[in-house]
Write an enzyme that holds these catalytic residues in place. Structure first.
Site, PDB file in Angstrom:
ATOM      1  CG  HIS A 229       3.301  12.346   8.267  1.00  0.00           C
ATOM      2  ND1 HIS A 229       3.200  11.387   7.103  1.00  0.00           N
ATOM      3  CD2 HIS A 229       4.586  12.297   8.807  1.00  0.00           C
ATOM      4  CE1 HIS A 229       4.459  11.092   6.914  1.00  0.00           C
ATOM      5  NE2 HIS A 229       5.256  11.805   7.778  1.00  0.00           N
TER       6      HIS A 229
ATOM      7  CG  ASP B   8       9.825   9.846   7.173  1.00  0.00           C
ATOM      8  OD1 ASP B   8       9.868   8.637   7.631  1.00  0.00           O
ATOM      9  OD2 ASP B   8       8.997  10.912   7.582  1.00  0.00           O
TER      10      ASP B   8
ATOM     11  CD  GLU C 162       6.078   5.498  12.426  1.00  0.00           C
ATOM     12  OE1 GLU C 162       5.994   5.375  11.048  1.00  0.00           O
ATOM     13  OE2 GLU C 162       5.447   6.729  12.674  1.00  0.00           O
ATOM     14  CG  HIS C 163       9.517   8.042  12.794  1.00  0.00           C
ATOM     15  ND1 HIS C 163       8.314   8.314  12.892  1.00  0.00           N
ATOM     16  CD2 HIS C 163      10.198   7.455  11.934  1.00  0.00           C
ATOM     17  CE1 HIS C 163       8.055   8.125  11.434  1.00  0.00           C
ATOM     18  NE2 HIS C 163       9.267   7.530  11.038  1.00  0.00           N
TER      19      HIS C 163
ATOM     20  CG  HIS D  29       1.447 -36.988  19.307  1.00  0.00           C
ATOM     21  ND1 HIS D  29       0.200 -36.976  19.148  1.00  0.00           N
ATOM     22  CD2 HIS D  29       2.089 -36.216  18.977  1.00  0.00           C
ATOM     23  CE1 HIS D  29      -0.084 -35.879  18.419  1.00  0.00           C
ATOM     24  NE2 HIS D  29       1.087 -35.259  18.404  1.00  0.00           N
TER      25      HIS D  29
ATOM     26  CE1 TYR E 274      -4.219   1.928   0.139  1.00  0.00           C
ATOM     27  CE2 TYR E 274      -2.543   3.515   1.635  1.00  0.00           C
ATOM     28  CZ  TYR E 274      -3.779   3.400   1.042  1.00  0.00           C
ATOM     29  OH  TYR E 274      -4.775   4.382   0.951  1.00  0.00           O
TER      30      TYR E 274
ATOM     31  CG  ASN F 296      -6.046   6.595   6.433  1.00  0.00           C
ATOM     32  OD1 ASN F 296      -6.478   5.314   6.282  1.00  0.00           O
ATOM     33  ND2 ASN F 296      -6.618   7.462   5.391  1.00  0.00           N
TER      34      ASN F 296
ATOM     35  CD  GLN G 271     -11.295   2.441  -1.558  1.00  0.00           C
ATOM     36  OE1 GLN G 271     -11.799   2.366  -0.313  1.00  0.00           O
ATOM     37  NE2 GLN G 271     -11.402   3.931  -1.924  1.00  0.00           N
TER      38      GLN G 271
END
Length: 435
Positions: free
Chosen positions: A252, A353, A319-320, A412, A119, A204, A181
């Site tokens: 962002h 980035d 994240e960062h 077994h 994506y 997002n 979608q």
């Protein structure tokens, strides 16, 4: 521990998640039931797209022609560094086999997934670098079929720079589809006939939630989005640079957390003073997004010691993570939970980035406590195998039978019994208690 919040966030990365889940779950169900026609309906209603979904070679050629030579060179620059870093990651992995005991050989194989869905965000901004990060890494890992999707800009389609970057990075199919979608189309194999084995890429909250809901039916890289930044700064830090970096990530979107932890109250107060100017330097809609993000998700924390800063940072698992402090090696040795680490003023999240080499598809919402960012390993299955001589069955077969009977798993146990009886018919083994 002494902790002072000079600014406390009113929202967290989990805010609004329940409402998002219900909406996304309904969309996925409708698209799975309705197939390509339902995906196209959403594309028309949400993005104004009314043409064929699969990008043609002619469209890619037109996109390349429309870009300046400098833009194409910049994309190639970023691709080269991401590819080189991914190749180094691949080199660090290896297949092996080892003899655990005489005649018992176990090993591992590294086998890439067949199909990856990448994506590429393209709604508010044209995320050229995301195409490079995901597709390049998948191809280096050896994935045969890479399908990429990105939101169309009305009937103009996917942004031309994204098209060029995706094609240059090696995408086999590109779709004019975004949002839920787009994720659904890749997961269900719509328009390609090749359902994705793994879905990767940032997005997002709707894209991130779609991936989360689909996890299990398909693999996902991690929870990736909305983006987060945490800066740790001491009294040596430049408040202008710190505030600039916080604002650069807040642009962002209005739900992008920006956090500061400082061992210096003076530095923290200076950053708070400078944030309005750093945000106002941005153009719209970036300025409005960053304003909302800083207002609702911005946080400034003052601590007494660097050990306290590490403890809080590891709890947030951002994240960062940027470190603007002295003794950078100490921070590298002691910080444990982050998506990607940026040490010193000379580097910044923005470099990572866009083009410096490490992958920018990174864990959010605390997922850095248990996973790192996108790497070739995400596309590769580490599969084990074993083989044995008959002689090795003497020990393994008997131990298996006994443990199985301790557990009450007679079937077994008999797998071991029967082999020992066949291979060593004249011998007696302790096979545990028969029922």
């Amino acid at each position: 521990m002494s902790i002072t919040y000079l600014k406390k966030a009113s929202k967290t990365p989990q805010t609004g998640q329940d409402d998002t889940n219900e909406l996304v779950r309904n969309m996925l169900s409708e698209i799975e039931a309705g197939g390509e026609s339902k995906a196209l309906e959403y594309a028309c209603n949400l993005d104004g797209w009314e043409r064929d979904v699969v990008v043609t070679e002619e469209e890619i050629d037109r996109a390349e022609t429309s870009l300046s030579d400098q833009t194409k060179k910049d994309i190639q620059f970023a691709h080269a560094r991401v590819k080189t870093f991914a190749e180094a990651q691949l080199d660090s992995m290896r297949e092996f086999d080892t003899e655990l005991s005489p005649g018992l050989i176990c090993g591992q194989k590294l086998i890439p997934v067949n199909t990856a869905g990448c994506y590429v965000p393209g709604g508010r901004y044209a995320h050229i670098a995301s195409a490079i990060m995901s597709i390049t890494t998948a191809k280096v890992a050896g994935v045969k079929q890479v399908t990429a999707c990105s939101p169309p800009q009305g009937n103009a389609g996917v942004h031309p720079a994204i098209l060029y970057a995706a094609s240059y990075a090696g995408a086999d199919t590109i779709l004019h589809l975004g949002g839920v979608q787009g994720v659904a189309a890749m997961a269900f194999g719509l328009f390609t006939g090749q359902p994705a084995d793994i879905l990767v890429g940032p997005g997002n909250r709707f894209v991130a939630e779609a991936k989360r809901i689909l996890f299990g039916r398909v693999g996902i890289d991690m929870f990736a989005g909305p983006t987060e930044i945490l800066v740790i700064a001491d009294d040596s830090a430049d408040p202008d640079i710190v505030s600039c970096d916080l604002a650069s990530q807040a642009e962002h979107g209005p739900d992008s957390p920006a956090w500061l932890i400082s061992t210096s109250r003076e530095l923290a107060e200076e950053v708070i003073k400078r944030m309005p100017d750093s945000i106002n330097r941005l153009i719209e809609p970036n300025r409005s997004a960053a304003t909302a993000a800083w207002q609702d998700y911005g946080e400034v924390i003052v601590v007494d010691t660097r050990e306290e800063a590490v403890e809080i940072s590891d709890r947030y698992a951002s994240e960062h993570l940027e470190v603007h402090c002295n003794d950078l090696d100490w921070w590298l040795d002691n910080l444990r939970n982050y998506g990607s680490l940026f040490l010193g003023e000379e580097t910044t999240v923005s470099y990572g980035d866009k083009c410096s080499g490490t992958n920018h598809i990174l864990p959010t919402k605390g997922a850095a406590r248990y996973t790192g960012g996108l790497s070739v390993s995400k596309f590769i299955k580490v599969l084990t195998y074993q083989r044995m001589t008959r002689e090795a069955n003497r020990e393994v077969g008997a131990v298996t039978a006994r443990i199985s009977r301790y557990e009450g798993m007679e079937g077994h146990a008999r797998s071991g019994d029967d082999r020992l009886s066949k291979y060593f018919p004249s011998e007696v083994f302790d096979l545990g208690h028969h029922p």
